[in-house]
Design an enzyme around this catalytic site. Sequence first.
Site, PDB file in Angstrom:
ATOM      1  NE  ARG A   1      -3.735   0.212   2.193  1.00 30.38           N
ATOM      2  CZ  ARG A   1      -3.719   1.138   3.738  1.00 30.38           C
ATOM      3  NH1 ARG A   1      -2.583   1.065   4.493  1.00 30.38           N
ATOM      4  NH2 ARG A   1      -4.642   2.362   3.893  1.00 30.38           N
TER       5      ARG A   1
ATOM      6  CE  LYS B   1       3.089  -5.860   6.052  1.00 30.52           C
ATOM      7  NZ  LYS B   1       2.054  -4.000   5.362  1.00 30.52           N
TER       8      LYS B   1
ATOM      9  NE  ARG C   1       3.212   5.358  10.410  1.00 29.80           N
ATOM     10  CZ  ARG C   1       4.179   6.466   9.926  1.00 29.80           C
ATOM     11  NH1 ARG C   1       4.045   6.921  11.388  1.00 29.80           N
ATOM     12  NH2 ARG C   1       4.291   5.207   9.144  1.00 29.80           N
TER      13      ARG C   1
END
Length: 334
Positions: free
Chosen positions: A130, A195, A329
């Site tokens: 993204r 991640k 975040r």
Amino acid sequence: MCRPLPQVQPTMLSEILALLADGRFHSGEALGEALGVSRAAVWKSLKRLEDDGYPLQRVRGKGYRLPPGAGLLDAELIRSRLPAELASRWQWLVYQQVDSTNAQAQRVQAPGQARPLIVLAEQQVAGRGRRGRQWASPFAQNIYLSLAEPVSVGGPGLEGLSLLVGLCLVQALEDAGYRGCQLKWPNDVLLDGAKLAGILLEISGDLTGEAVVVIGVGVNVLLDAAATIDQSWVSLYRSGQRATLDRNELIATFLKRLAPSLQLFHEQGFAPFRQQWMARNAWAGKAVKVISGSNELLGIDGGVNARGALLLRTESGDVEISGGEVSLRLNHAS
């Protein structure tokens, strides 16, 4: 996500990895003899693979061995692990190397074509996530998968789709034996707070009618080292969990979860999946900030609504944040 990794020569590596797929140790000399090349050529190819983060097992006096379950992508093997109606649902394309599977899917597929398409690659040389970020895509280590799905509902009818895909991916990983995978709005899968996977949706065609949505999925499977990645990351291999590392099996398990969910999504939208997504929300109840360009909005992560929009609890009241060019975040993160 990062700067692109160096390219490798996929042809020889494919041949070497195919020989190593039996899980046994093979000496560099034996591999060279089988391929008609020198032991030094084998060493050079495998050294480059290791430098890109592949967890190749090397033992003096024995040679090289792959981690259990590691191997090359095989469309026929994936299809054999799917129900017949799913195996024939998609057109399958598997590449050694592409710029990005999403880009390739968009080139091959076009609005108005009836049959969905799956594109897989061993390596991407211009993989992307993204907001234009690049995705680390070394050879034969991870899952780089794109599905091109014809749709006729237009852009608004796809709200929440990236959340659904992430949910199906986490459920597939749970089916494969992995525990602790969670979701971060709008398109990340986390494990141990780092991640593990990402999802990128791209739409082409008429956004108010006939269109094609390309669903890009990237999963870190065997990656063991990648100095160029600019955020906290993890792979299934590095997680230390004793579960499958077979990418073909993982892809088949994911597709078995995704196909029926897509059908229900097209009929009812994201609403039927909301509670399942909320149960795996990594940052539920935590202080977060939503970043859009130079603007920041602070609040508490309140999950998502029936359309897949983020519910942000701020001092001035609840705010719904839709997807797009925004970033979520924790509010102490830089």
